[in-house]
Write a protein that holds these residues in place. Sequence first.
Motif, mmCIF file in Angstrom:
data_model
loop_
_atom_site.group_PDB
_atom_site.id
_atom_site.type_symbol
_atom_site.label_atom_id
_atom_site.label_comp_id
_atom_site.label_asym_id
_atom_site.label_seq_id
_atom_site.Cartn_x
_atom_site.Cartn_y
_atom_site.Cartn_z
ATOM 1 N N GLY A 287 0.781 -1.184 0.002
ATOM 2 C CA GLY A 287 0.089 -0.005 0.079
ATOM 3 C C GLY A 287 0.796 1.276 -0.142
ATOM 4 O O GLY A 287 0.215 2.499 -0.163
ATOM 5 N N LEU A 288 2.186 1.298 0.250
ATOM 6 C CA LEU A 288 2.995 2.364 0.471
ATOM 7 C C LEU A 288 3.487 2.440 -0.842
ATOM 8 O O LEU A 288 3.901 3.319 -1.640
ATOM 9 N N VAL A 289 4.509 1.435 -1.420
ATOM 10 C CA VAL A 289 5.222 1.454 -2.636
ATOM 11 C C VAL A 289 4.570 1.582 -3.724
ATOM 12 O O VAL A 289 4.936 2.575 -4.670
ATOM 13 N N VAL A 290 3.538 0.849 -4.075
ATOM 14 C CA VAL A 290 2.894 0.709 -5.355
ATOM 15 C C VAL A 290 2.071 2.026 -5.825
ATOM 16 O O VAL A 290 2.339 2.733 -6.744
ATOM 17 N N VAL A 294 3.387 4.410 -8.912
ATOM 18 C CA VAL A 294 2.520 4.777 -10.043
ATOM 19 C C VAL A 294 2.440 6.194 -10.010
ATOM 20 O O VAL A 294 2.418 6.650 -11.012
ATOM 21 N N ARG A 295 2.201 7.030 -8.927
ATOM 22 C CA ARG A 295 2.186 8.666 -9.298
ATOM 23 C C ARG A 295 3.609 8.790 -9.546
ATOM 24 O O ARG A 295 3.578 9.942 -10.683
ATOM 25 N N ALA A 344 11.414 -2.209 -0.430
ATOM 26 C CA ALA A 344 12.144 -1.012 0.146
ATOM 27 C C ALA A 344 13.236 -0.496 -0.829
ATOM 28 O O ALA A 344 13.284 0.627 -1.185
ATOM 29 N N PRO A 345 14.153 -1.284 -1.490
ATOM 30 C CA PRO A 345 15.145 -0.539 -2.242
ATOM 31 C C PRO A 345 14.676 0.016 -3.489
ATOM 32 O O PRO A 345 15.046 1.150 -3.995
ATOM 33 N N LEU A 346 13.447 -0.501 -4.143
ATOM 34 C CA LEU A 346 12.860 0.147 -5.154
ATOM 35 C C LEU A 346 12.346 1.359 -4.844
ATOM 36 O O LEU A 346 12.547 2.397 -5.769
ATOM 37 N N PHE A 347 11.842 1.486 -3.701
ATOM 38 C CA PHE A 347 11.229 2.938 -3.193
ATOM 39 C C PHE A 347 12.390 3.855 -3.239
ATOM 40 O O PHE A 347 12.352 5.030 -3.664
ATOM 41 N N VAL A 348 13.322 3.273 -2.520
ATOM 42 C CA VAL A 348 14.696 4.285 -2.142
ATOM 43 C C VAL A 348 15.119 4.702 -3.541
ATOM 44 O O VAL A 348 15.537 5.948 -3.861
ATOM 45 N N TYR A 349 15.289 3.754 -4.500
ATOM 46 C CA TYR A 349 16.040 3.978 -5.909
ATOM 47 C C TYR A 349 15.156 5.075 -6.568
ATOM 48 O O TYR A 349 15.739 6.021 -7.172
ATOM 49 N N LEU A 350 13.866 4.890 -6.615
ATOM 50 C CA LEU A 350 13.040 6.008 -7.228
ATOM 51 C C LEU A 350 12.733 7.162 -6.687
ATOM 52 O O LEU A 350 12.974 8.402 -7.170
#
Lengths: 354, 316
Positions: A287-290, A294-295, A344-350
């Motif tokens: 619910g946080l990352v996706v 998308v945004r 988590a890493p995907l989020f940090v990267y973006l």
Amino acid sequence: MIMDLNEATGNERAFHGIDESRVTLSRTFIVCVLLLLTLLLVIVLMSLLGSEKLPAPASLCALLTFGKSSCGLTADQHAILFDIRLPRILLGAAVGGSLAVAGASYQSLLRNPLAEPYLLGISNGAAVGTMIALVFLGAHEWSRPLMAFSGALIATLVVYRLAQGRTGATPERLILSGVIVTTFLSSAIVFVTTLMDATRIRSFTFWLLGDLSGSTTKLLWLALFIAVAGTIVLAAHARSLNLLMLGERDAFDLGVEVARVRLVVFIVASLLVGSSVASSGSVGYVGLVVPHLVRLSLGSDNRITLPAAAICGAMFVVVADTIARTVIAPRELPVGAITALIGAPLFVYLLRRR
Amino acid sequence: MLKLHIPQIGIFKTCRRAFATALCLGLLLAACSRPNDKIDNAVNLRQLTDEAGRTITVPETVTRFVSLAPSLTEIVYAIGAGDGLVGRTTYCNYPPEAQRVEAVGDTLKPSIERIIALRPQVVFVSTASQLEAFTNELAAHQIAVYVTDSHDLEGVFRSIERIADLLKRRSQAAELLRQLRARVAAVEEKVKLRPPVRVFYQVSDEPLYTIGRDAFITDLIRRAGGISVTADVPGAWPKYSAESALAAKPEAIVLPTGGSMGNANSNVASALRGSPAVANGRVYKINDDHLSRPGPRSVDGLEELARALHPEVFTK
């Protein structure tokens, strides 16, 4: 005001005006159709992977005929594909979609980028409800989702009430209330766990981390139905949610029935979180990352964000669960561990790339 | 000058006070520990190695001990040493007289305070419960911890033998082991010519857990004339893929249930409803207290397993 809104949402198109609206509508439609096709492709591809090797061409052929033709699969292989693997993948899609769209709408409604079912304690509320159903009511079919839904709704309302200070809800207050409710419910979970017998504790801790393996057909259909219906209802409120991102007072001035929209989002999101927790435990991070992914790629107009988050959430969990059930096969990992590990890493990267 | 001196005096005073306090504390500690030293010197100590390879020091005669696993409680009663048991877990329900012994908590969270208050000389622990930190704390209180570690039936017998050695019940243990081995041999004799039955052992249905390579039940199934379809899976209690379980085509499914854990796990996992075992009605519920406790009653479990897997050789 409309200019402000556009800046706030990062979308170049205006929300009013027939022409613009039609453009957005067709864009939403194209994006959704493309994403749905990708999801379908992901589901088919992931059905070909598992701890047991199935002949790929025959499985593909059987999938395309919806299991009506065996295409040379043995009865056992057919059962593995259609009775075990596909239902689990569909459940993953339902859970991922539910959690992502619930997260996206909480973030808009509460104007807080950190609002997420897991962080706000709503997943824990649903987990406590499910545990009470399991330990004290003993039933599996209907008491479980019902109690999970009630738990999620109560947790949502408590967090929201706690967040409302004399000066109104601030983002910090909201997250703090979420932390408080999460901690309180975690201790409730620990307490109920000690009342359980030893053999169930292990399977229960596994379930708490999110696990898609043990679900019934009824729960699967319920989860799928709630995921689709919930996404449609929330997407129908996308315009109000767009305006709510300006603040409740401004949205009210622009003609949004704030109280009604808030109630709808709370109830529908609780239903979504409740049904996914009841069938698969608390899968965190989705619910946080996706919604943020998308945004970052499609802009923050909820008319696109909400349906796109649902579809991408479905893909995310389906892929994560395929990893969970194949990487140490024939043993399995909880899917929640994988979603956090990728998320988590995907989020940090973006975040750093922006 | 004066102003400079005052703080120095202050520091000196503080130092002196601290020194005095330390001296008092030291004397107090010495006074406290002296009687203990005397007791330790009074008894003869012996060293032995437990099943985890740790060297432990125990008194020559052990008269007070605590068991932190139901299987270990069953072992000490079976070798006639139950009188010395001063603490047990809430799960230790067999034999019935064990329930009169004070409970010190469950296997996962025993109360360290209560154990120390019971003044045991030895605490028996099974490797299954990870009590590393706990072991160190007991060692700090001069309480020896004996760890058992059995991965097959022979390992269970070895545990019985070594616990009996520690508690000086060698002859009782020898008699018990003679009887148990005779019963095991009788079972093995009966099933030895039968083709092995492919068994899936369902530890829990949701999520699906089974037994792996390191579980002693895998050995029990083999001796009962079966073969666990998950015998090669690493670990003792792996969470298992439902599709792999179905693909293994088990001829029989064993559900450990109906013991002290109640009727949990009395249904076959939904993924296995289409397996040959269910189609042929070969699903067996066996008392989990016999199957999951590596103790003397494991042989009861073995007999029940063999009877279920090969009814044809037991009816005659």
